[in-house]
Design a protein around this motif. Structure first.
Motif, PDB file in Angstrom:
ATOM      1  N   TRP A 194      -2.776   3.876  -3.203  1.00  0.00           N
ATOM      2  CA  TRP A 194      -2.802   2.860  -4.327  1.00  0.00           C
ATOM      3  C   TRP A 194      -2.224   1.560  -3.684  1.00  0.00           C
ATOM      4  O   TRP A 194      -1.435   1.629  -2.844  1.00  0.00           O
ATOM      5  N   HIS A 195      -2.749   0.495  -4.054  1.00  0.00           N
ATOM      6  CA  HIS A 195      -2.184  -0.844  -3.753  1.00  0.00           C
ATOM      7  C   HIS A 195      -1.235  -1.227  -4.969  1.00  0.00           C
ATOM      8  O   HIS A 195      -1.700  -1.149  -6.225  1.00  0.00           O
ATOM      9  N   ALA A 196       0.029  -1.617  -4.716  1.00  0.00           N
ATOM     10  CA  ALA A 196       0.838  -1.816  -5.852  1.00  0.00           C
ATOM     11  C   ALA A 196       1.437  -3.136  -5.675  1.00  0.00           C
ATOM     12  O   ALA A 196       1.766  -3.692  -4.675  1.00  0.00           O
ATOM     13  N   ARG A 197       1.809  -3.764  -6.826  1.00  0.00           N
ATOM     14  CA  ARG A 197       2.578  -4.941  -6.814  1.00  0.00           C
ATOM     15  C   ARG A 197       3.292  -5.216  -8.057  1.00  0.00           C
ATOM     16  O   ARG A 197       3.423  -4.766  -9.139  1.00  0.00           O
ATOM     17  N   TRP A 198       4.688  -5.587  -7.598  1.00  0.00           N
ATOM     18  CA  TRP A 198       6.032  -5.558  -8.524  1.00  0.00           C
ATOM     19  C   TRP A 198       5.914  -7.011  -8.990  1.00  0.00           C
ATOM     20  O   TRP A 198       5.529  -8.078  -8.521  1.00  0.00           O
ATOM     21  N   ASP A 199       5.965  -6.958 -10.446  1.00  0.00           N
ATOM     22  CA  ASP A 199       5.877  -8.366 -11.277  1.00  0.00           C
ATOM     23  C   ASP A 199       7.242  -8.537 -11.803  1.00  0.00           C
ATOM     24  O   ASP A 199       7.762  -7.799 -12.529  1.00  0.00           O
ATOM     25  N   ALA A 200       7.988  -9.409 -11.288  1.00  0.00           N
ATOM     26  CA  ALA A 200       9.299  -9.640 -11.469  1.00  0.00           C
ATOM     27  C   ALA A 200       9.565  -9.990 -13.054  1.00  0.00           C
ATOM     28  O   ALA A 200      10.738  -9.601 -13.672  1.00  0.00           O
ATOM     29  N   ALA A 201       8.874 -10.810 -13.510  1.00  0.00           N
ATOM     30  CA  ALA A 201       8.945 -11.293 -14.826  1.00  0.00           C
ATOM     31  C   ALA A 201       8.797 -10.180 -15.813  1.00  0.00           C
ATOM     32  O   ALA A 201       9.630 -10.254 -16.812  1.00  0.00           O
ATOM     33  N   SER A 202       7.728  -9.169 -15.755  1.00  0.00           N
ATOM     34  CA  SER A 202       8.086  -8.130 -16.430  1.00  0.00           C
ATOM     35  C   SER A 202       8.718  -7.048 -16.314  1.00  0.00           C
ATOM     36  O   SER A 202       8.914  -5.932 -17.063  1.00  0.00           O
ATOM     37  N   MET A 237       0.672  -1.159  -0.079  1.00  0.00           N
ATOM     38  CA  MET A 237      -0.079  -0.110   0.173  1.00  0.00           C
ATOM     39  C   MET A 237       0.909   1.175  -0.150  1.00  0.00           C
ATOM     40  O   MET A 237       1.888   1.358   0.829  1.00  0.00           O
ATOM     41  N   TRP A 238       0.800   2.066  -0.901  1.00  0.00           N
ATOM     42  CA  TRP A 238       1.719   3.301  -0.973  1.00  0.00           C
ATOM     43  C   TRP A 238       0.694   4.311  -0.926  1.00  0.00           C
ATOM     44  O   TRP A 238      -0.364   4.642  -1.719  1.00  0.00           O
ATOM     45  N   GLU A 239       0.779   5.291   0.106  1.00  0.00           N
ATOM     46  CA  GLU A 239       0.014   6.339   0.279  1.00  0.00           C
ATOM     47  C   GLU A 239       0.738   7.761   0.179  1.00  0.00           C
ATOM     48  O   GLU A 239       1.695   7.817   0.964  1.00  0.00           O
ATOM     49  N   LEU A 240       0.348   8.458  -0.783  1.00  0.00           N
ATOM     50  CA  LEU A 240       0.788   9.708  -0.964  1.00  0.00           C
ATOM     51  C   LEU A 240       0.160  10.736   0.050  1.00  0.00           C
ATOM     52  O   LEU A 240      -1.056  11.197   0.110  1.00  0.00           O
TER      53      LEU A 240
END
Length: 159
Positions: A140-148, A126-129
């Motif tokens: 925002w809820h953020a997810r890192w996709d290592a493959a892409s 969760m990233w909150e500005l």
């Protein structure tokens, strides 16, 4: 994760400035999905004054794409403004990792980042500005996709 996601979006190299007394270490296998360990230089300093000085010089030099500095005490308006001017002069991005409740009024933006528990996705954040001098605030809820090697914004789970 916020720092390494930012590093992945910028060009190499990255410098991470921190006080040497802090025994916690950044683990290369932990950020391998974001950047190559060879792209990161870790600089251990004597104290916060030296951390600020090294970060300012790195920002001003333009030799790196990102300067991450870990701070453990508040910084004043003067110190914050000096970092801003150095980043502008070197056309470099600076990111200060600070404890909750500390910071500088000179900061352009301030973010609060925390993991979100999801049994199916260990990378959800969760990233909150919480401060933005030139725009709106948000979460925002953020997810890192290592493959892409991409960051995906994920809708918060429904109730």
């Amino acid at each position: 994760m916020f720092a390494f996601t930012l590093a992945a979006q910028l060009a190499d190299p990255v410098i991470w400035v921190r006080e040497g007394w802090d025994t916690r270490q950044v683990n290369p296998t932990g950020f391998l999905d974001f950047i190559s360990p060879s792209a990161l230089t870790i600089c251990n300093t004597e104290d916060q004054t030296e951390t600020l000085a090294v970060a300012e010089e790195a920002l001003r030099s333009g030799a790196v794409s990102l300067v991450v500095l870990q701070l453990n005490k508040p910084i004043g308006l003067t110190e914050g403004r000096r970092l801003q001017l150095a980043a502008r002069d070197g056309q470099t991005t600076g990111l200060a990792i600070i404890p909750e409740g500390m910071g500088s009024n000179a900061a352009e933006t301030r973010w609060r980042c925390a993991p979100v528990f999801d049994p199916k996705d260990s990378t959800l954040q969760m990233w909150e500005l919480i401060k933005n001098k030139s725009g709106t605030l948000g979460v925002w809820h953020a997810r890192w996709d290592a493959a892409s090697r991409r960051l995906f914004m994920v809708s918060p789970a429904g109730k």
